[in-house]
Structures are given as structure tokens and as C-alpha cells.
Design an enzyme around this catalytic site. Sequence first.
Site, short mmCIF file in Angstrom:
data_model
loop_
_atom_site.label_atom_id
_atom_site.label_comp_id
_atom_site.label_asym_id
_atom_site.label_seq_id
_atom_site.Cartn_x
_atom_site.Cartn_y
_atom_site.Cartn_z
N PRO A 196 0.79 -1.23 0.00
CA PRO A 196 0.00 0.00 0.00
C PRO A 196 0.82 1.28 0.00
CG PRO A 196 -0.19 -1.15 2.10
CD PRO A 196 0.48 -2.08 1.14
N ASN A 197 0.32 2.22 -0.78
CA ASN A 197 0.84 3.59 -0.91
C ASN A 197 2.14 3.69 -1.70
OD1 ASN A 197 -1.28 4.92 0.57
ND2 ASN A 197 -0.45 3.91 2.38
N ARG A 251 5.16 12.31 -3.15
CA ARG A 251 5.05 12.88 -1.79
C ARG A 251 6.11 12.23 -0.91
NH1 ARG A 251 -0.19 11.75 -3.19
NH2 ARG A 251 -1.44 13.59 -3.59
N TYR A 277 11.23 8.73 1.08
CA TYR A 277 11.18 7.63 0.10
C TYR A 277 11.84 7.94 -1.24
CZ TYR A 277 7.90 5.82 3.53
OH TYR A 277 7.33 5.37 4.69
N ASN A 285 7.99 -5.70 -0.85
CA ASN A 285 7.93 -4.60 0.10
C ASN A 285 6.47 -4.50 0.51
OD1 ASN A 285 7.79 -2.25 1.56
ND2 ASN A 285 8.97 -1.01 0.11
N ALA A 345 3.07 -0.78 4.79
CA ALA A 345 2.57 -0.79 6.17
C ALA A 345 2.05 -2.17 6.60
CB ALA A 345 1.49 0.26 6.34
N GLU A 356 12.43 -9.78 1.78
CA GLU A 356 11.68 -8.59 2.20
C GLU A 356 12.55 -7.35 1.99
OE1 GLU A 356 10.54 -8.90 6.31
OE2 GLU A 356 9.86 -6.83 6.42
N HIS A 395 12.69 -2.97 2.24
CA HIS A 395 12.14 -1.67 2.63
C HIS A 395 13.04 -0.57 2.12
CE1 HIS A 395 9.11 -3.52 5.06
NE2 HIS A 395 10.04 -4.34 5.52
N ARG A 401 13.28 4.30 12.53
CA ARG A 401 12.03 5.06 12.52
C ARG A 401 11.18 4.73 13.76
NH1 ARG A 401 9.37 4.79 6.78
NH2 ARG A 401 8.29 6.61 7.66
O1 CA2 Z 1 10.44 1.79 3.94
C1 CA2 Z 1 9.59 1.14 3.34
O2 CA2 Z 1 9.76 0.67 2.21
C2 CA2 Z 1 8.22 0.92 3.99
O3 CA2 Z 1 7.79 -0.39 3.67
C3 CA2 Z 1 7.28 1.94 3.38
C4 CA2 Z 1 5.89 1.94 4.01
C5 CA2 Z 1 5.99 2.01 5.52
O4 CA2 Z 1 4.69 1.90 6.09
C6 CA2 Z 1 6.89 0.96 6.10
O5 CA2 Z 1 6.97 1.14 7.49
C7 CA2 Z 1 8.27 1.04 5.49
C8 CA2 Z 1 5.07 3.12 3.52
C9 CA2 Z 1 5.03 3.30 2.06
C10 CA2 Z 1 4.40 4.62 1.76
O6 CA2 Z 1 4.93 5.10 0.56
C11 CA2 Z 1 4.68 6.40 0.24
C12 CA2 Z 1 5.39 6.90 -0.83
C13 CA2 Z 1 5.22 8.19 -1.20
C14 CA2 Z 1 4.33 9.01 -0.53
C15 CA2 Z 1 3.61 8.49 0.53
C16 CA2 Z 1 3.78 7.19 0.91
#
Ligand code: CA2
Length: 147
Positions: free
Chosen positions: A10-11, A18, A23, A75, A78, A99, A101, A108
Site C-alpha cells: 500500500p501507498n 510525496r 522515500y 515490500n 505498512a 523482504e 524496505h 524510525r
Molecule cells: O520503507 C519502506 O519501504 C516501507 O515499507 C514503506 C511503508 C511504511 O509503512 C513501512 O513502514 C516502510 C510506507 C510506504 C508509503 O509510501 C509512500 C510513498 C510516497 C508518498 C507516501 C507514501
Amino acid sequence: MSKILLINGPNLNLLGTRETDIYGSRTLADIEAEFIEEAAALQLQAETFQSNNEGAIVDRIHQAAKDAVEVIIINPGAYTHTSVAIRDALAGVGISTIEVHLSNIYQREEFRHHSFVAPVAKGQIAGFGPLGYLMALWAARRMIAGS
Ligand code: CA2
């Protein structure tokens, strides 16, 4: 050719638009294209999948088993920190899993320090940004070769 599946949760479809401080500025399409290109150079057939839905990710993992995918690189976003269903799907199909990230989840918030997926994965790569997906690919290549 050995098949590799890259799953993003997700996301991650928002990458490059953003939260670029955390990221990075590359889009998911860009990262996926690079992944497919590097896989081809390693004689691997890569497919990519992104979903914001837990059940869709579980279904894609099940499909991977039917497609004889040899390594899943995931990946889970969340869902890393919440999803017993994704963990059970990975354990259930028994496909070797790496896995990844983008961020170093251990630097974090506390709630990101626990991964439900890690115990069923071969290993975890965190904190290297999009390079982590290529590192996982190189590891997958070696795993498939048995070296
Ligand atoms: O660090 C990572 O790859 C995570 O898997 C990213 C997840 C986060 O919940 C994990 O704790 C770590 C979140 C991805 C959200 O990605 C976005 C990218 C651009 C803008 C907003 C969110």
C-alpha cells in the site's frame, strides 16, 4: 528462465510524488522498469505487482505458486507491521521470499520495528532506497543458482 515476482504494498504507488525526503523522488514505474531490465540481464523473468489491498496481495502470492515463481521480492509497506494474512500466504506457498524496505525501518518509529513477514523470509534489506530491490534481485540470482 526462472521467474521472479516483485510485490509492492500500500501507498507505494505514490512514490516520487510525496514524502520524497523519506522515500526519494523516483516513481514506482521507474523503479519497476529498472528491476525488469536488471532481471533480464541476470537471465531472470520478472513480473511486478502493486496493490493497496491486503487480499489482492494474498491472491497474487497464491497465483505466484501456480505460475512456478521461484523467488518473491516483497515490500509489504505498512502491511509489514500488521498482516498475518500476507505472512501466512508466503509461508503457505513456500516460495523463497526476500523482504525489502526503502527506509531503514529500525531508525524510525517503534511500530515499524516489528515485521510479521521477516520470520518467513529468507532475509531482509532495509534502508538502501530503490537500490534495495536490485540487491534483492542479485541475492535471488544466487539463491536460484544455489550459490
Ligand atoms: O520503507 C519502506 O519501504 C516501507 O515499507 C514503506 C511503508 C511504511 O509503512 C513501512 O513502514 C516502510 C510506507 C510506504 C508509503 O509510501 C509512500 C510513498 C510516497 C508518498 C507516501 C507514501
